[in-house]
Design an enzyme around this catalytic site. Structure first.
Site, PDB file in Angstrom:
ATOM      1  N   TRP A 101       0.747  -1.338  -0.157  1.00 12.89           N
ATOM      2  CA  TRP A 101      -0.168   0.095  -0.085  1.00 12.89           C
ATOM      3  C   TRP A 101       0.822   1.217  -0.032  1.00 12.89           C
ATOM      4  O   TRP A 101       0.439   2.100  -0.448  1.00 12.89           O
ATOM      5  CB  TRP A 101      -0.889   0.004   1.223  1.00 12.89           C
ATOM      6  CG  TRP A 101      -1.931  -1.339   1.211  1.00 12.89           C
ATOM      7  CD1 TRP A 101      -1.775  -2.274   2.079  1.00 12.89           C
ATOM      8  CD2 TRP A 101      -2.729  -1.481   0.053  1.00 12.89           C
ATOM      9  NE1 TRP A 101      -2.767  -3.309   1.592  1.00 12.89           N
ATOM     10  CE2 TRP A 101      -3.352  -2.806   0.122  1.00 12.89           C
ATOM     11  CE3 TRP A 101      -3.233  -0.881  -0.990  1.00 12.89           C
ATOM     12  CZ2 TRP A 101      -4.363  -3.391  -0.503  1.00 12.89           C
ATOM     13  CZ3 TRP A 101      -4.061  -1.520  -1.836  1.00 12.89           C
ATOM     14  CH2 TRP A 101      -4.578  -2.820  -1.378  1.00 12.89           C
ATOM     15  N   ASP A 171      -0.362   6.382   6.529  1.00 12.58           N
ATOM     16  CA  ASP A 171      -1.984   5.822   6.666  1.00 12.58           C
ATOM     17  C   ASP A 171      -1.820   4.684   7.728  1.00 12.58           C
ATOM     18  O   ASP A 171      -1.070   3.819   7.795  1.00 12.58           O
ATOM     19  CB  ASP A 171      -1.743   5.120   5.239  1.00 12.58           C
ATOM     20  CG  ASP A 171      -2.652   3.840   4.735  1.00 12.58           C
ATOM     21  OD1 ASP A 171      -3.580   3.602   5.731  1.00 12.58           O
ATOM     22  OD2 ASP A 171      -2.676   3.462   3.819  1.00 12.58           O
ATOM     23  N   LYS A 195     -10.845  -2.413   8.561  1.00 11.86           N
ATOM     24  CA  LYS A 195      -9.977  -3.266   9.482  1.00 11.86           C
ATOM     25  C   LYS A 195     -10.222  -3.441  10.899  1.00 11.86           C
ATOM     26  O   LYS A 195     -10.493  -4.304  11.467  1.00 11.86           O
ATOM     27  CB  LYS A 195      -8.761  -3.257   9.174  1.00 11.86           C
ATOM     28  CG  LYS A 195      -8.373  -3.091   7.718  1.00 11.86           C
ATOM     29  CD  LYS A 195      -7.044  -2.606   7.260  1.00 11.86           C
ATOM     30  CE  LYS A 195      -6.735  -2.512   5.723  1.00 11.86           C
ATOM     31  NZ  LYS A 195      -6.530  -3.715   5.076  1.00 11.86           N
TER      32      LYS A 195
END
Length: 361
Positions: A101, A171, A195
């Protein structure tokens, strides 16, 4: 009712208490005669939901008044573009690439300016966090970017990088609300909620006010991706993901009830220890991450034999331990043990792993 132990990396397990509350309110939210799914985002009832959610999040994280909290759509991946669009005043940004990511965010930023990869752990399949104590920070860098917890590879920054005074953008999708955090160390914190916080469809961005430009420096930035658009409208520029925000709010209240982020951290350390201790002593299963960089949220492990890995996943699924298959770039297995995973779920998984090892070693 049949509930499995869900070790999915996301969308992931939610607190059962929250799901039961939502089920009770599904047809009639607090006497409104309608579901939150049906409710106008301009209504008084929803205004209370979003305002309460924001305040509870501020309380949990100790978010200072000079930070905006935005409830957005598009997932963390949309912020890969929004970050450079809003922050690249000098057209330069430094990226620490510690997983898939972070790599995608770095590649996206290259479309809008000069993105520089100043550190990476690609050489060992992202199985560690590189030393970030003395990085070659560009003098013109508008920000330094990290993905703090790497869902796929199971690594976590235990010490934030030395940005040499440059704003830090993080992030935090897969470690959001898993432990106490000093928000003032960051210029921007954002994360998809699917999540550890709520259902898929919401991304929360916590942005220091001086980082929100009057006009984005990148020409032709879409109106929806300009942080000022969203901040000025209180996350209501267009119809937000109302039901997702409602569930996030319930999760915030659940975390408060559980004792806040200090209690969550204690709970998560205890859970992870059960699994890591077993992996360290096992003759069949092995963790894939350098010990000092291990995540409390995502635990990848392998047997070293692809067929045996597949057999384990199949038998585990049949036994009620689901979504344990690892990401294709790592192989093997991965147990995501977010806040809502009870410690008994991890203990029972380890019990199953011991049995599997005895039968297959």
């Amino acid at each position: 009712m049949h509930r499995v132990y869900n070790f999915s990396a996301g969308p992931a397990v939610l607190p059962e208490e929250v799901l039961r509350e939502a089920a009770e309110e599904m047809l009639d939210y607090k006497g409104t005669g309608m579901s939150v799914m049906e409710m106008s985002h301009r209504s008084a009832a929803f205004d209370e939901i979003i305002q309460t959610a924001e305040q509870d999040l501020r309380d949990l994280m100790g978010i200072p008044d000079n930070y905006k909290v935005l409830f957005l759509q598009g997932g963390a991946s949309q912020q890969f573009a929004a970050v450079p669009m809003n922050l690249m005043k000098n057209g330069v940004a430094d990226y620490i690439v510690t997983g898939q990511w972070a790599k995608k965010a770095y590649q996206e930023a290259q479309k809008y300016g000069k993105a520089v990869k100043i550190a990476t752990s690609e050489d060992k399949t992202f199985s560690y966090i590189p030393d970030c104590s003395d990085l070659p920070i560009d003098d013109d860098a508008d920000y330094v970017y990290i993905c703090e917890n790497n869902t796929i590879y199971g690594t976590k920054f235990k010490t934030l990088p030395n940005t040499k005074g440059k704003p830090l953008v993080a992030d935090v999708s897969s470690c959001f609300l898993s432990e106490p955090v000093d928000v003032t160390k960051y210029a921007v914190i954002y994360g998809g909620v699917q999540k550890n916080v709520g259902p898929a469809g919401v991304v929360i961005a916590i942005i220091r006010e001086d980082m929100i430009p009057e006009k984005p420096p990148v020409e032709n930035t879409p109106t929806m991706l300009a942080w000022k658009t969203q901040a000025d409208a209180g996350s209501l520029y267009n119809t937000p993901p109302c039901y997702g925000i409602y569930i996030c709010g319930k999760v915030f209240q659940w975390i408060k009830k559980m004792g806040g982020l200090e209690a969550m951290q204690k709970h998560n350390i205890a859970k992870a220890k059960v699994l890591y201790d077993f992996l360290d002593e096992s003759k069949l299963f092995k963790g894939t991450v350098r010990k000092e960089d291990r995540s409390l949220m995502n635990v990848p492990f392998v047997t070293g034999d692809k067929e045996l890995d597949a057999k384990f996943v199949k038998e585990a699924t049949a036994a009620g331990f689901v979504n344990l298959k690892g990401h294709r770039t790592v192989g093997g297995m991965r147990a995501s043990i977010y806040n809502a995973m009870p410690i008994e779920g991890v203990e029972k998984l380890v019990e199953f792993m011991r049995k599997f090892e005895a039968e297959n070693a």
